[in-house]
Design a protein around this motif. Sequence first.
Motif, PDB file in Angstrom:
ATOM      1  N   TYR A  33       0.859  -1.179   0.000  1.00 20.77           N
ATOM      2  CA  TYR A  33       0.000   0.000   0.000  1.00 20.77           C
ATOM      3  C   TYR A  33       0.900   1.234   0.000  1.00 20.77           C
ATOM      4  CZ  TYR A  33       1.066   0.588   4.982  1.00 20.77           C
ATOM      5  OH  TYR A  33       1.710   0.770   6.173  1.00 20.77           O
ATOM      6  N   HIS A  34       0.316   2.379  -0.284  1.00 19.49           N
ATOM      7  CA  HIS A  34       1.046   3.643  -0.259  1.00 19.49           C
ATOM      8  C   HIS A  34       0.045   4.776  -0.089  1.00 19.49           C
ATOM      9  CE1 HIS A  34      -0.117   3.341  -4.513  1.00 19.49           C
ATOM     10  NE2 HIS A  34       0.579   2.231  -4.553  1.00 19.49           N
ATOM     11  N   PRO A  35       0.496   5.909   0.430  1.00 21.85           N
ATOM     12  CA  PRO A  35      -0.432   7.009   0.661  1.00 21.85           C
ATOM     13  C   PRO A  35      -0.970   7.641  -0.623  1.00 21.85           C
ATOM     14  CG  PRO A  35       1.798   7.633   1.319  1.00 21.85           C
ATOM     15  CD  PRO A  35       1.837   6.179   0.950  1.00 21.85           C
ATOM     16  N   GLU A  36      -0.291   7.443  -1.734  1.00 20.51           N
ATOM     17  CA  GLU A  36      -0.742   8.018  -2.997  1.00 20.51           C
ATOM     18  C   GLU A  36      -1.910   7.219  -3.576  1.00 20.51           C
ATOM     19  OE1 GLU A  36       3.327   8.905  -2.067  1.00 20.51           O
ATOM     20  OE2 GLU A  36       2.450   6.980  -2.548  1.00 20.51           O
ATOM     21  N   PHE A  37      -2.803   7.916  -4.268  1.00 25.27           N
ATOM     22  CA  PHE A  37      -3.822   7.269  -5.087  1.00 25.27           C
ATOM     23  C   PHE A  37      -3.092   6.657  -6.274  1.00 25.27           C
ATOM     24  CE2 PHE A  37      -6.171  10.277  -2.664  1.00 25.27           C
ATOM     25  CZ  PHE A  37      -7.473   9.798  -2.563  1.00 25.27           C
ATOM     26  N   GLU A  38      -3.685   5.636  -6.878  1.00 26.84           N
ATOM     27  CA  GLU A  38      -3.040   4.983  -8.014  1.00 26.84           C
ATOM     28  C   GLU A  38      -4.072   4.692  -9.097  1.00 26.84           C
ATOM     29  OE1 GLU A  38      -0.742   0.776  -8.967  1.00 26.84           O
ATOM     30  OE2 GLU A  38      -0.591   1.630  -6.965  1.00 26.84           O
ATOM     31  N   LEU A  39      -3.812   5.212 -10.292  1.00 26.19           N
ATOM     32  CA  LEU A  39      -4.625   4.905 -11.463  1.00 26.19           C
ATOM     33  C   LEU A  39      -3.789   3.974 -12.327  1.00 26.19           C
ATOM     34  CD1 LEU A  39      -7.133   5.370 -13.275  1.00 26.19           C
ATOM     35  CD2 LEU A  39      -5.851   7.253 -14.327  1.00 26.19           C
ATOM     36  N   VAL A  40      -4.291   2.770 -12.601  1.00 19.37           N
ATOM     37  CA  VAL A  40      -3.537   1.763 -13.340  1.00 19.37           C
ATOM     38  C   VAL A  40      -4.316   1.323 -14.573  1.00 19.37           C
ATOM     39  CG1 VAL A  40      -2.479  -0.520 -13.253  1.00 19.37           C
ATOM     40  CG2 VAL A  40      -2.547   0.868 -11.207  1.00 19.37           C
ATOM     41  N   TYR A  41      -3.613   1.287 -15.695  1.00 18.47           N
ATOM     42  CA  TYR A  41      -4.161   0.743 -16.941  1.00 18.47           C
ATOM     43  C   TYR A  41      -3.228  -0.368 -17.400  1.00 18.47           C
ATOM     44  CZ  TYR A  41      -5.812   0.321 -21.713  1.00 18.47           C
ATOM     45  OH  TYR A  41      -6.318  -0.176 -22.892  1.00 18.47           O
ATOM     46  N   VAL A  42      -3.763  -1.575 -17.532  1.00 17.27           N
ATOM     47  CA  VAL A  42      -2.965  -2.717 -17.987  1.00 17.27           C
ATOM     48  C   VAL A  42      -2.994  -2.747 -19.508  1.00 17.27           C
ATOM     49  CG1 VAL A  42      -2.694  -5.227 -17.939  1.00 17.27           C
ATOM     50  CG2 VAL A  42      -3.482  -4.020 -15.882  1.00 17.27           C
ATOM     51  N   VAL A  43      -1.850  -2.561 -20.128  1.00 19.16           N
ATOM     52  CA  VAL A  43      -1.740  -2.598 -21.590  1.00 19.16           C
ATOM     53  C   VAL A  43      -1.685  -4.054 -22.048  1.00 19.16           C
ATOM     54  CG1 VAL A  43      -0.354  -1.921 -23.594  1.00 19.16           C
ATOM     55  CG2 VAL A  43      -0.557  -0.378 -21.608  1.00 19.16           C
ATOM     56  N   ARG A  44      -0.804  -4.837 -21.424  1.00 15.51           N
ATOM     57  CA  ARG A  44      -0.722  -6.264 -21.720  1.00 15.51           C
ATOM     58  C   ARG A  44      -0.216  -6.993 -20.486  1.00 15.51           C
ATOM     59  NH1 ARG A  44       4.816  -6.951 -25.242  1.00 15.51           N
ATOM     60  NH2 ARG A  44       5.690  -4.987 -24.573  1.00 15.51           N
ATOM     61  N   SER A  45      -0.828  -8.081 -20.188  1.00 14.64           N
ATOM     62  CA  SER A  45      -0.498  -8.921 -19.055  1.00 14.64           C
ATOM     63  C   SER A  45      -1.774  -9.627 -18.623  1.00 14.64           C
ATOM     64  CB  SER A  45       0.058  -8.099 -17.891  1.00 14.64           C
ATOM     65  OG  SER A  45       0.541  -8.971 -16.893  1.00 14.64           O
ATOM     66  N   ALA A  46      -1.618 -10.615 -17.759  1.00 19.23           N
ATOM     67  CA  ALA A  46      -2.783 -11.326 -17.222  1.00 19.23           C
ATOM     68  C   ALA A  46      -2.416 -11.908 -15.872  1.00 19.23           C
ATOM     69  CB  ALA A  46      -3.212 -12.439 -18.170  1.00 19.23           C
ATOM     70  N   GLY A  47      -3.417 -11.998 -15.023  1.00 23.22           N
ATOM     71  CA  GLY A  47      -3.198 -12.565 -13.704  1.00 23.22           C
ATOM     72  C   GLY A  47      -4.328 -12.244 -12.762  1.00 23.22           C
ATOM     73  N   THR A  48      -3.992 -12.214 -11.498  1.00 22.66           N
ATOM     74  CA  THR A  48      -4.967 -11.956 -10.452  1.00 22.66           C
ATOM     75  C   THR A  48      -4.485 -10.787  -9.610  1.00 22.66           C
ATOM     76  OG1 THR A  48      -5.503 -14.309 -10.366  1.00 22.66           O
ATOM     77  CG2 THR A  48      -6.172 -12.974  -8.477  1.00 22.66           C
TER      78      THR A  48
END
Length: 179
Positions: A33-48
């Motif tokens: 975890y971290h105090p910053e907000f996080e916006l994530v976009y997965v371009v390529r990859s797969a998992g859980t």
Amino acid sequence: MKPQLLKRNRKDYLESISFQHVVDRHFLDLWHYHPEFELVYVVRSAGTCFIGDAIERFGPGTLMLLGSNLPHGWFNEPKYFQEGSKLKAESMAVHFSMDFMQVSLKNVPEFQQISQLMERSKVGLLFGKETQKQTCHFLKAMRNQDAFNRLLSFLQILRGLSEAEDCRTLSSAGYVKMF
């Protein structure tokens, strides 16, 4: 298992937001975890991925906004770790603090919707295909922009996310209160 605190932004950071375009063999497989907000976009990859007390599959196009201090981890499928694997994990992420503009978003009428979005993101938000497409456009542009234009693109992203109707929460509210 207790999540680990990661430092995403230095105290003396030179830009209001931190943009990262990462291409690697796999994502950082760490419950953190971290105090910053996080916006994530997965371009390529797969998992859980684990977001608070939620467990979700991720793949190309996954778009999530994670609130401050929300524990999470992105764990690639085992094939990403096999010797000789040519698979790559690619993502674009923006880390930012709630006060990235040094003003309270709640006090600026034009940012009321964005302020509400940040509040909703405390439990993690997953966005649908339409919002993914719109957001990806701005994120790709951010790769080549200077700091000022990157910030403008990010504000466009936040506005779009705050208006998105194809959004659902991930973690339960009770989980966040426990942490």
